[in-house]
Design a protein around this motif. Structure first.
Motif, PDB file in Angstrom:
ATOM      1  N   ILE A  69      -0.172  -1.224  34.448  1.00  0.00           N
ATOM      2  CA  ILE A  69       0.668  -2.092  34.378  1.00  0.00           C
ATOM      3  C   ILE A  69       1.640  -1.427  33.299  1.00  0.00           C
ATOM      4  O   ILE A  69       1.317  -0.445  32.668  1.00  0.00           O
ATOM      5  CB  ILE A  69       0.486  -3.400  34.069  1.00  0.00           C
ATOM      6  CG1 ILE A  69      -0.220  -3.496  32.481  1.00  0.00           C
ATOM      7  CG2 ILE A  69      -0.540  -4.151  34.992  1.00  0.00           C
ATOM      8  CD1 ILE A  69      -0.426  -4.834  31.853  1.00  0.00           C
ATOM      9  N   SER A  70       2.933  -2.183  33.419  1.00  0.00           N
ATOM     10  CA  SER A  70       3.791  -1.710  32.400  1.00  0.00           C
ATOM     11  C   SER A  70       3.549  -2.567  31.122  1.00  0.00           C
ATOM     12  O   SER A  70       3.043  -3.428  31.018  1.00  0.00           O
ATOM     13  CB  SER A  70       5.320  -1.841  32.923  1.00  0.00           C
ATOM     14  OG  SER A  70       6.249  -1.967  31.759  1.00  0.00           O
ATOM     15  N   THR A  71       3.871  -1.917  29.935  1.00  0.00           N
ATOM     16  CA  THR A  71       3.683  -2.592  28.719  1.00  0.00           C
ATOM     17  C   THR A  71       4.546  -3.641  28.607  1.00  0.00           C
ATOM     18  O   THR A  71       4.259  -4.829  27.801  1.00  0.00           O
ATOM     19  CB  THR A  71       4.132  -1.430  27.539  1.00  0.00           C
ATOM     20  OG1 THR A  71       5.426  -0.929  27.654  1.00  0.00           O
ATOM     21  CG2 THR A  71       3.115  -0.260  27.350  1.00  0.00           C
ATOM     22  N   ASP A  72       5.856  -3.808  29.367  1.00  0.00           N
ATOM     23  CA  ASP A  72       6.417  -5.069  29.318  1.00  0.00           C
ATOM     24  C   ASP A  72       6.006  -5.922  30.064  1.00  0.00           C
ATOM     25  O   ASP A  72       6.221  -7.291  29.758  1.00  0.00           O
ATOM     26  CB  ASP A  72       7.770  -4.809  30.244  1.00  0.00           C
ATOM     27  CG  ASP A  72       8.737  -3.842  29.357  1.00  0.00           C
ATOM     28  OD1 ASP A  72       8.569  -3.605  28.205  1.00  0.00           O
ATOM     29  OD2 ASP A  72       9.483  -3.133  30.203  1.00  0.00           O
ATOM     30  N   ASP A  73       4.587  -5.896  30.928  1.00  0.00           N
ATOM     31  CA  ASP A  73       4.121  -6.697  31.501  1.00  0.00           C
ATOM     32  C   ASP A  73       2.727  -7.423  30.798  1.00  0.00           C
ATOM     33  O   ASP A  73       2.080  -7.900  31.242  1.00  0.00           O
ATOM     34  CB  ASP A  73       3.864  -6.341  33.035  1.00  0.00           C
ATOM     35  CG  ASP A  73       4.830  -6.148  33.910  1.00  0.00           C
ATOM     36  OD1 ASP A  73       5.813  -6.885  33.654  1.00  0.00           O
ATOM     37  OD2 ASP A  73       4.816  -5.359  34.610  1.00  0.00           O
TER      38      ASP A  73
END
Length: 207
Positions: A69-73
């Motif tokens: 996943i993205s670190t933003d998620d």
């Protein structure tokens, strides 16, 4: 004429009654078969015999960090989210202190998403349906097995079993999880080979 009419009515009644009882017997048999099938579906894994074949051999394992996943998620501390890494369903959990963990995203014994569960301050994540707690570090069952709701009914049919855990790290803006990138391909290869083997075709010999 009256006697003939009486005979005909009596015969019809008997035939109808016989048909009714026959229908009832068939219905009972169908219900019984359904119950047996339902029981088999929930039988403990230790009681289900798997077909033994040479095709059950596992292919070569290849461990590798892959994007999940993205670190933003990343979820907030005390919660979890889902992702996919190497074709595997992954639960990314963040404990109340902010530490990130990666676990398999299917809760045994019925495979509901673990990522829907609560991340507790005792180092566990809890099955949202059956109530089982799993260690964030080891994936092992902590405390009672299937203690909540319907878990009290079906938990006794299965032996306690944990979930897999995976090394996890951040790389740039991506959360990466170390998985066997050959797992999905090996699983699918064994699945299709198993189907062919069940038909006697896996070795190229058709019948």
């Amino acid at each position: 004429k009256d006697s003939e009419l009486h005979f005909l009515i009596s015969h019809c009644i008997k035939s109808t009654i016989s048909e009714v009882f026959l229908s009832i017997d068939k219905m009972k048999l169908a219900v019984f078969a359904t119950l047996v099938a339902g029981t088999a579906a929930f039988a403990p894994a230790s009681q289900i015999k798997q077909r033994s074949t040479a095709l059950n051999a596992v292919g070569k394992q290849k461990l590798q960090y892959v994007p999940c996943i993205s670190t933003d998620d990343l979820p907030a501390p005390g919660s979890a989210t889902s992702g996919v890494a190497g074709g595997l369903a992954i639960c990314i959990a963040v404990d109340p202190a902010g530490k990130v963990y990666a676990l398999g995203d299917k809760c045994p014994p019925v495979n509901q998403p673990l990522s829907f569960g609560n991340v507790n301050d005792d180092g566990t994540i809890q099955d949202p349906v059956l109530g089982t707690k799993f260690s964030l570090k080891t994936g092992e069952v902590v405390g009672n097995w299937c203690p909540a709701g319907i878990g009290k009914l079906i938990g006794g049919l299965f032996d306690p079993v944990g979930v897999p855990v995976y090394p996890v790290k951040a790389k740039g803006k991506t959360v990466e999880v170390q998985v066997d990138v050959n797992y999905k391909a090996n699983f699918e290869a064994n699945y299709w080979s198993g189907l062919l083997d069940a038909q006697g075709k896996a070795n190229g010999k058709y019948y």
